[in-house]
Write a protein that holds these residues in place. Sequence first.
Motif, short mmCIF file in Angstrom:
data_model
loop_
_atom_site.label_atom_id
_atom_site.label_comp_id
_atom_site.label_asym_id
_atom_site.label_seq_id
_atom_site.Cartn_x
_atom_site.Cartn_y
_atom_site.Cartn_z
N GLU A 31 -2.58 -0.33 -16.32
CA GLU A 31 -3.11 0.29 -17.53
C GLU A 31 -3.78 1.61 -17.18
O GLU A 31 -4.54 1.70 -16.22
N GLY A 32 -3.47 2.67 -17.94
CA GLY A 32 -4.06 3.98 -17.70
C GLY A 32 -3.15 4.93 -16.96
O GLY A 32 -3.42 6.13 -16.90
N VAL A 33 -2.04 4.42 -16.37
CA VAL A 33 -1.09 5.30 -15.68
C VAL A 33 -0.13 5.89 -16.71
O VAL A 33 0.57 5.16 -17.42
N LYS A 34 -0.13 7.22 -16.81
CA LYS A 34 0.71 7.91 -17.79
C LYS A 34 2.10 8.20 -17.23
O LYS A 34 3.10 8.11 -17.93
N ARG A 35 2.12 8.58 -15.96
CA ARG A 35 3.41 8.93 -15.34
C ARG A 35 3.33 8.64 -13.84
O ARG A 35 2.28 8.85 -13.21
N ALA A 36 4.44 8.13 -13.28
CA ALA A 36 4.51 7.88 -11.83
C ALA A 36 5.90 8.28 -11.35
O ALA A 36 6.90 7.87 -11.93
N GLU A 37 5.91 9.08 -10.31
CA GLU A 37 7.19 9.56 -9.78
C GLU A 37 7.15 9.49 -8.26
O GLU A 37 6.24 10.06 -7.64
N VAL A 38 8.11 8.78 -7.66
CA VAL A 38 8.13 8.60 -6.20
C VAL A 38 9.22 9.46 -5.59
O VAL A 38 10.37 9.46 -6.05
N ASN A 39 8.85 10.23 -4.56
CA ASN A 39 9.81 11.07 -3.83
C ASN A 39 10.10 10.40 -2.49
O ASN A 39 9.24 10.37 -1.60
N GLU A 43 8.28 10.91 1.00
CA GLU A 43 7.49 9.68 1.12
C GLU A 43 6.15 9.81 0.41
O GLU A 43 5.09 9.48 0.95
N THR A 44 6.22 10.32 -0.85
CA THR A 44 5.00 10.47 -1.64
C THR A 44 5.21 9.91 -3.04
O THR A 44 6.33 9.78 -3.52
N ALA A 45 4.09 9.58 -3.68
CA ALA A 45 4.12 9.18 -5.09
C ALA A 45 3.16 10.08 -5.85
O ALA A 45 1.99 10.23 -5.46
N SER A 46 3.66 10.70 -6.93
CA SER A 46 2.83 11.56 -7.76
C SER A 46 2.48 10.78 -9.03
O SER A 46 3.38 10.30 -9.74
N VAL A 47 1.18 10.66 -9.32
CA VAL A 47 0.73 9.81 -10.43
C VAL A 47 -0.23 10.58 -11.33
O VAL A 47 -1.16 11.23 -10.84
N GLU A 48 0.05 10.53 -12.64
CA GLU A 48 -0.89 11.06 -13.61
C GLU A 48 -1.56 9.86 -14.29
O GLU A 48 -0.87 8.94 -14.75
N TYR A 49 -2.91 9.88 -14.38
CA TYR A 49 -3.60 8.69 -14.87
C TYR A 49 -4.88 9.05 -15.61
O TYR A 49 -5.40 10.17 -15.49
#
Length: 818
Positions: A31-39, A43-49
């Motif tokens: 809950e609260g995660v707007k967007r998640a994108e894994v590269n 080897e990274t995950a970009s998360v907007e929350y």
Amino acid sequence: MTEEKRAELRISGMTCATCAATIEKSLKGREGVKRAEVNLGKETASVEYDPGKVNLKDLELAVKDAGYEVIDERATIKVGGMVCATCVSTVGEAIKSLDGVLDVTVNLGSERAYVTYNPRLTTMGEIRKAIDDSGYQYLGVVGEDTEDLERAAREKDLREKKRRIIVGFAVSLLLMAMMFLPLGHLFMFLPMGVLMLLISLPVFVYVSAPIFRAAYRALKNRNLNMDVMYSMGIGVAYVSSVLGTFRIVLTPDFMFYETAVMLASFLTLGRYMETRAKGRTSEAIKKLMGLQPRTATLIRDGQEVETPIEEVQVEDVILVRPGEKIPTDGEVLDGEGYVDESMITGEPIPVLKKAHSAVVGGTLNKNSALRFRATRVGRETVLAQIIDLVDQAQGSRPSIQRIADRAVSYFIPVVLTIAFLSFLAWYFVLGSRYLQPEGVLLFSLTTMISVLVVACPCALGLASPTAVTVGLGRGAELGVLIKSGEALEVSDHLNRVVFDKTGTLTVGRPDVTDIFAADGDESALLQLAASLENSSEHPLADAVVRKARAEGLDLQEVREFYAFAGKGVVGRMDGKELVMGNRTMLSERSIPISDEISAKALDYEKLGRTALFVALDGRLLGIVAIADRIKENAALAISELKRMNLGVVMITGDNPRSARAVAEQIGIQEVYAEVLPQDKASEVKRLQEGGNVVAFVGDGINDAPALAQSDVGIAIGSGTDVAIETGGIVLMRDDLLDAVAAIQLSKKVMSRIKQNIFWAFAYNVALIPVAAGVLYPAFRITFRPELAGLAMALSSVTVVSLSLLLKKYIPEAKRIRE
């Protein structure tokens, strides 16, 4: 509405697109995660929350729940200026407020902040700014070359405090003399009160400025700390004096300039003594860090090149002369000599090093030049890992410290309440009954000031961290690495110690224990047996050959060698048949066993040893007995544990008869035999379910599940090969008495923590009521503010001094060994 944030997490363990999709799904499920994108490539995950609904720790937990790991960094930061538990709280909250910080533990005793953070969200510069802005000093990161900076800052602070103390006491004594000696005729042009104000004002400001500054910082950060209390105490004393001087509300009876200045001097003296004592608590780790040489002599193209230690690489060839420290871990290429490893293992006897021997960085080459190849450098060396382990352990907190910290959080509001209530009680209620009317206000003010300055949350805040810091440092000096405050606390409550047999109680390899020759010539019998077994690859054969070579015997040639599985071996020497094996082997070859030799064999077998018969040309010559030899000091260690009223258990995969034979020799009654390696943890769990607090002692390699299952795992190292990752306690030396010493040290440290907390509580519980005037109605006893300030200073110094006594502690098990 909360502003959205963006975080970038570095992830390990991904191998394909499915991994990336799994992580994305787990993150988006929070809950609260707007967007998640894994590269996958980076080897990274970009998360907007939304930080109002989810935080960074939750995001990392989502990645871990999916079966992957987030790569964070951990830094140990040196912090100056902390004096009490509230300072610890202020520094911790300041660092924790930064976006990328996951966890912060601040240790008052060692003056360190242990920070786990995401370097893509928070930089060390931001952490530094947070510490500086909260009013404390950032003194660098442990591991960087900042020891001189830390020492210089501490010495400067001590010099300043010393100057303030000398000036403060000198002027307060002068002010006292002016009150009691007839000096009025010398200063007829000024009233005495104004003169004392003029003399005391610059001194009071100079001496008390650090206390008022610290109080301002605390209030600015919305914290109540001891500086707030002390500044109120000395501030009330000085302001009352000024008001009395000019007869504003108060009369000249309220002039106690000398009290205000002396009080500020006593408080500064307490800080000075405390700072000096605290500086000694982390001497052990500083000593370890000082073992690392700054340079190394490399051999390049046949030339000796002196190189900074930071530039040494794995595979570099290094020359170490007699008297020099070995700069890195490595393997000896040539040369032979003794190396003092006492600073790492605690073993006082130098160890012989020759070709193929392992050497450890920081140890001392005694008597011969050695040339070795570097195998581990920098943060990978054994010394660096030990320093890191001890440093992290000193930052951990046993639960008893958390209780003390919680008490401190309520302490200051309670003391402020008592101070104001004591003023009100004496001014409005008790004063009229026990005091002259003109003395009521003065007495009421005095009790309030005394309560404010006598209370000491410092002693409570220092009770545990100083003992943990000194105790774990002492352990490192003794070759015992206790990895956390929790391991300390659990070890204090143990009632069962479980030992693995093979490799822990025993050496872990078969050795020749006894030789019996019918004609009395044991060397000749061993030579024949070793000559025959030299052609075999069986572990028992290796034991026989190793024994013969150790005794310098020449092995003879054996022809027509044959091995019979489960029975023995046969060959021909000088045309005669040579046989070595068990009873079945002799029976099949019709070789008779005399009553004497048969009885001897039975005696060996009762002790759990394997009896191998040796016969030449059909005639039985004698017996070679072989067993996994029991370690030196094993029986002593078991005896010492029993003396401590601890139950001792042995667990092994061996058959019951062999297990019982070993157990009887060393004094263990409770034995679990034929337990498979994977089932050892289940046996430990069964003991725990029976209400026992269990320590498991193993070699740290084959016993990992049992070590993890136990309440505290004790992993035995073998000199330089330390199983750092396994067990709550790691022993640097392969000596079972060190396992006992680890438990004894843990009990001693916990005992000292409890003593410290008792004295800290007892001091406050006893003196705060006295300062509030509870003894005055019955005994006419009061507590002058100056004496209250001195008592406060002595309380925290007493606690730190008690902790420092651990530096000299030698566990009973170590005394036995010596």
